[in-house]
Design a protein around this motif. Structure first.
Motif, PDB file in Angstrom:
ATOM      1  N   ARG A 174      37.007   6.162 -22.697  1.00 32.55           N
ATOM      2  CA  ARG A 174      36.101   6.493 -23.792  1.00 32.55           C
ATOM      3  C   ARG A 174      36.866   6.834 -25.055  1.00 32.55           C
ATOM      4  NH1 ARG A 174      31.675   4.292 -23.465  1.00 32.55           N
ATOM      5  NH2 ARG A 174      30.754   5.825 -24.799  1.00 32.55           N
ATOM      6  N   SER A 175      38.186   6.989 -24.965  1.00 36.32           N
ATOM      7  CA  SER A 175      38.968   7.287 -26.151  1.00 36.32           C
ATOM      8  C   SER A 175      40.412   6.919 -25.884  1.00 36.32           C
ATOM      9  CB  SER A 175      38.862   8.779 -26.507  1.00 36.32           C
ATOM     10  OG  SER A 175      39.430   9.549 -25.482  1.00 36.32           O
ATOM     11  N   GLY A 176      41.176   6.948 -26.928  1.00 34.46           N
ATOM     12  CA  GLY A 176      42.594   6.631 -26.798  1.00 34.46           C
ATOM     13  C   GLY A 176      42.961   5.453 -27.662  1.00 34.46           C
ATOM     14  N   PRO A 177      44.255   5.186 -27.792  1.00 33.39           N
ATOM     15  CA  PRO A 177      44.696   4.086 -28.660  1.00 33.39           C
ATOM     16  C   PRO A 177      44.140   2.736 -28.200  1.00 33.39           C
ATOM     17  CG  PRO A 177      46.530   5.503 -28.033  1.00 33.39           C
ATOM     18  CD  PRO A 177      45.351   5.928 -27.212  1.00 33.39           C
ATOM     19  N   ASP A 178      43.694   1.952 -29.167  1.00 33.26           N
ATOM     20  CA  ASP A 178      43.118   0.639 -28.900  1.00 33.26           C
ATOM     21  C   ASP A 178      44.027  -0.268 -28.092  1.00 33.26           C
ATOM     22  OD1 ASP A 178      40.559   0.008 -29.571  1.00 33.26           O
ATOM     23  OD2 ASP A 178      41.063  -1.083 -31.384  1.00 33.26           O
ATOM     24  N   HIS A 179      45.329  -0.246 -28.398  1.00 30.61           N
ATOM     25  CA  HIS A 179      46.229  -1.172 -27.717  1.00 30.61           C
ATOM     26  C   HIS A 179      46.277  -0.914 -26.214  1.00 30.61           C
ATOM     27  CE1 HIS A 179      48.772   2.248 -28.786  1.00 30.61           C
ATOM     28  NE2 HIS A 179      49.533   1.919 -27.766  1.00 30.61           N
ATOM     29  N   HIS A 180      45.940   0.272 -25.765  1.00 30.13           N
ATOM     30  CA  HIS A 180      45.884   0.529 -24.321  1.00 30.13           C
ATOM     31  C   HIS A 180      44.774  -0.293 -23.678  1.00 30.13           C
ATOM     32  CE1 HIS A 180      48.081   4.671 -24.403  1.00 30.13           C
ATOM     33  NE2 HIS A 180      48.708   3.727 -25.065  1.00 30.13           N
ATOM     34  N   LEU A 181      43.651  -0.402 -24.378  1.00 28.26           N
ATOM     35  CA  LEU A 181      42.548  -1.195 -23.843  1.00 28.26           C
ATOM     36  C   LEU A 181      42.945  -2.664 -23.725  1.00 28.26           C
ATOM     37  CD1 LEU A 181      39.465   0.302 -25.692  1.00 28.26           C
ATOM     38  CD2 LEU A 181      40.180   0.679 -23.340  1.00 28.26           C
ATOM     39  N   GLY A 182      43.694  -3.161 -24.696  1.00 31.04           N
ATOM     40  CA  GLY A 182      44.159  -4.547 -24.637  1.00 31.04           C
ATOM     41  C   GLY A 182      45.053  -4.792 -23.445  1.00 31.04           C
ATOM     42  N   VAL A 183      45.947  -3.849 -23.169  1.00 31.24           N
ATOM     43  CA  VAL A 183      46.839  -3.977 -22.014  1.00 31.24           C
ATOM     44  C   VAL A 183      46.023  -3.914 -20.729  1.00 31.24           C
ATOM     45  CG1 VAL A 183      48.728  -2.888 -20.741  1.00 31.24           C
ATOM     46  CG2 VAL A 183      48.852  -3.089 -23.241  1.00 31.24           C
ATOM     47  N   GLU A 184      45.072  -2.985 -20.656  1.00 28.18           N
ATOM     48  CA  GLU A 184      44.219  -2.884 -19.473  1.00 28.18           C
ATOM     49  C   GLU A 184      43.446  -4.187 -19.251  1.00 28.18           C
ATOM     50  OE1 GLU A 184      41.669   0.518 -19.633  1.00 28.18           O
ATOM     51  OE2 GLU A 184      43.347   1.922 -19.697  1.00 28.18           O
ATOM     52  N   HIS A 185      42.923  -4.763 -20.341  1.00 29.29           N
ATOM     53  CA  HIS A 185      42.176  -6.018 -20.235  1.00 29.29           C
ATOM     54  C   HIS A 185      43.088  -7.141 -19.728  1.00 29.29           C
ATOM     55  CE1 HIS A 185      39.467  -9.291 -21.114  1.00 29.29           C
ATOM     56  NE2 HIS A 185      40.384  -9.834 -21.904  1.00 29.29           N
ATOM     57  N   LEU A 186      44.311  -7.223 -20.253  1.00 26.34           N
ATOM     58  CA  LEU A 186      45.244  -8.260 -19.823  1.00 26.34           C
ATOM     59  C   LEU A 186      45.573  -8.121 -18.339  1.00 26.34           C
ATOM     60  CD1 LEU A 186      46.996 -10.669 -20.508  1.00 26.34           C
ATOM     61  CD2 LEU A 186      48.803  -9.079 -21.207  1.00 26.34           C
ATOM     62  N   VAL A 187      45.836  -6.909 -17.890  1.00 29.64           N
ATOM     63  CA  VAL A 187      46.119  -6.681 -16.474  1.00 29.64           C
ATOM     64  C   VAL A 187      44.917  -7.078 -15.622  1.00 29.64           C
ATOM     65  CG1 VAL A 187      46.579  -4.898 -14.732  1.00 29.64           C
ATOM     66  CG2 VAL A 187      47.862  -4.906 -16.875  1.00 29.64           C
ATOM     67  N   GLU A 188      43.717  -6.694 -16.054  1.00 26.98           N
ATOM     68  CA  GLU A 188      42.495  -7.059 -15.327  1.00 26.98           C
ATOM     69  C   GLU A 188      42.349  -8.583 -15.230  1.00 26.98           C
ATOM     70  OE1 GLU A 188      38.000  -6.780 -16.631  1.00 26.98           O
ATOM     71  OE2 GLU A 188      38.762  -4.795 -16.071  1.00 26.98           O
ATOM     72  N   CYS A 189      42.681  -9.282 -16.309  1.00 28.93           N
ATOM     73  CA  CYS A 189      42.598 -10.749 -16.306  1.00 28.93           C
ATOM     74  C   CYS A 189      43.612 -11.356 -15.346  1.00 28.93           C
ATOM     75  CB  CYS A 189      42.822 -11.297 -17.712  1.00 28.93           C
ATOM     76  SG  CYS A 189      41.436 -10.997 -18.813  1.00 28.93           S
ATOM     77  N   ILE A 190      44.804 -10.816 -15.313  1.00 26.40           N
ATOM     78  CA  ILE A 190      45.836 -11.324 -14.394  1.00 26.40           C
ATOM     79  C   ILE A 190      45.410 -11.091 -12.954  1.00 26.40           C
ATOM     80  CG2 ILE A 190      48.208 -10.977 -13.587  1.00 26.40           C
ATOM     81  CD1 ILE A 190      48.908 -10.385 -16.581  1.00 26.40           C
ATOM     82  N   VAL A 191      44.956  -9.881 -12.664  1.00 22.99           N
ATOM     83  CA  VAL A 191      44.541  -9.534 -11.300  1.00 22.99           C
ATOM     84  C   VAL A 191      43.368 -10.394 -10.843  1.00 22.99           C
ATOM     85  CG1 VAL A 191      43.480  -7.691  -9.912  1.00 22.99           C
ATOM     86  CG2 VAL A 191      45.432  -7.176 -11.386  1.00 22.99           C
ATOM     87  N   ASN A 192      42.417 -10.671 -11.742  1.00 16.37           N
ATOM     88  CA  ASN A 192      41.200 -11.411 -11.383  1.00 16.37           C
ATOM     89  C   ASN A 192      41.257 -12.888 -11.756  1.00 16.37           C
ATOM     90  OD1 ASN A 192      39.688  -9.158 -10.281  1.00 16.37           O
ATOM     91  ND2 ASN A 192      39.688  -8.374 -12.366  1.00 16.37           N
ATOM     92  N   ASP A 193      42.436 -13.377 -12.179  1.00 13.88           N
ATOM     93  CA  ASP A 193      42.641 -14.780 -12.542  1.00 13.88           C
ATOM     94  C   ASP A 193      41.585 -15.269 -13.540  1.00 13.88           C
ATOM     95  OD1 ASP A 193      44.001 -17.200 -12.502  1.00 13.88           O
ATOM     96  OD2 ASP A 193      42.749 -18.006 -10.898  1.00 13.88           O
ATOM     97  N   ARG A 194      41.469 -14.534 -14.658  1.00 12.97           N
ATOM     98  CA  ARG A 194      40.522 -14.881 -15.723  1.00 12.97           C
ATOM     99  C   ARG A 194      41.274 -15.055 -17.037  1.00 12.97           C
ATOM    100  NH1 ARG A 194      36.214 -10.170 -15.139  1.00 12.97           N
ATOM    101  NH2 ARG A 194      37.880  -9.300 -16.355  1.00 12.97           N
ATOM    102  N   GLU A 195      40.660 -15.765 -17.975  1.00 15.93           N
ATOM    103  CA  GLU A 195      41.225 -15.930 -19.311  1.00 15.93           C
ATOM    104  C   GLU A 195      40.962 -14.662 -20.133  1.00 15.93           C
ATOM    105  OE1 GLU A 195      42.984 -18.467 -20.859  1.00 15.93           O
ATOM    106  OE2 GLU A 195      43.182 -19.205 -18.793  1.00 15.93           O
ATOM    107  N   PRO A 196      41.956 -14.193 -20.886  1.00 11.78           N
ATOM    108  CA  PRO A 196      41.725 -13.039 -21.767  1.00 11.78           C
ATOM    109  C   PRO A 196      40.713 -13.374 -22.856  1.00 11.78           C
ATOM    110  CG  PRO A 196      44.074 -13.469 -21.484  1.00 11.78           C
ATOM    111  CD  PRO A 196      43.337 -14.630 -20.891  1.00 11.78           C
ATOM    112  N   VAL A 197      40.039 -12.356 -23.362  1.00 14.31           N
ATOM    113  CA  VAL A 197      39.066 -12.529 -24.426  1.00 14.31           C
ATOM    114  C   VAL A 197      39.756 -13.039 -25.693  1.00 14.31           C
ATOM    115  CG1 VAL A 197      37.469 -11.304 -25.954  1.00 14.31           C
ATOM    116  CG2 VAL A 197      37.501 -10.788 -23.519  1.00 14.31           C
ATOM    117  N   LEU A 198      40.926 -12.499 -25.993  1.00  9.43           N
ATOM    118  CA  LEU A 198      41.644 -12.887 -27.209  1.00  9.43           C
ATOM    119  C   LEU A 198      42.523 -14.094 -26.946  1.00  9.43           C
ATOM    120  CD1 LEU A 198      42.621  -9.357 -28.503  1.00  9.43           C
ATOM    121  CD2 LEU A 198      40.617 -10.731 -29.063  1.00  9.43           C
ATOM    122  N   SER A 199      42.755 -14.879 -27.998  1.00  7.07           N
ATOM    123  CA  SER A 199      43.561 -16.092 -27.882  1.00  7.07           C
ATOM    124  C   SER A 199      44.533 -16.165 -29.055  1.00  7.07           C
ATOM    125  CB  SER A 199      42.657 -17.319 -27.902  1.00  7.07           C
ATOM    126  OG  SER A 199      42.064 -17.448 -29.182  1.00  7.07           O
TER     127      SER A 199
END
Length: 96
Positions: free
Chosen positions: A33-58
């Protein structure tokens, strides 16, 4: 935004200004719910790697953002409007 829990005001084509609050539509909640934005980007990238999905950003999205930042600086320096040439468009996803 630095505060990822704060709402954003978005201008959507054909829909006008809207307020979006986290978690944003089309995104899964990360539990953060809070914290530096770039942490969310890293979390999203890890989630994409783990779930074999394309990241939202390109790369196209990143180049578009860089162009906007550069044109904004040029506009501020010259007092003139600057045309954005890149044609990035976010993919549209269906929602239930």
């Amino acid at each position: 935004p630095i505060d990822v829990g704060a709402p954003l005001n978005l201008l959507r084509a054909g829909e006008g200004w809207q307020e979006a609050t986290p978690p944003f539509p089309g995104e899964s909640a990360t539990g953060r719910r809070s914290g530096p934005d770039h942490h969310l980007g890293v979390e999203h990238l890890v989630e994409c790697i783990v779930n074999d999905r394309e990241p939202v950003l390109s790369v196209d999205h990143a180049l578009h953002v860089v162009e906007i930042i550069e044109k904004a600086a040029l506009s501020a320096a010259t007092g003139q409007r600057q045309a954005v040439i890149s044609t990035f468009a976010a993919p549209v996803t269906a929602t239930a």
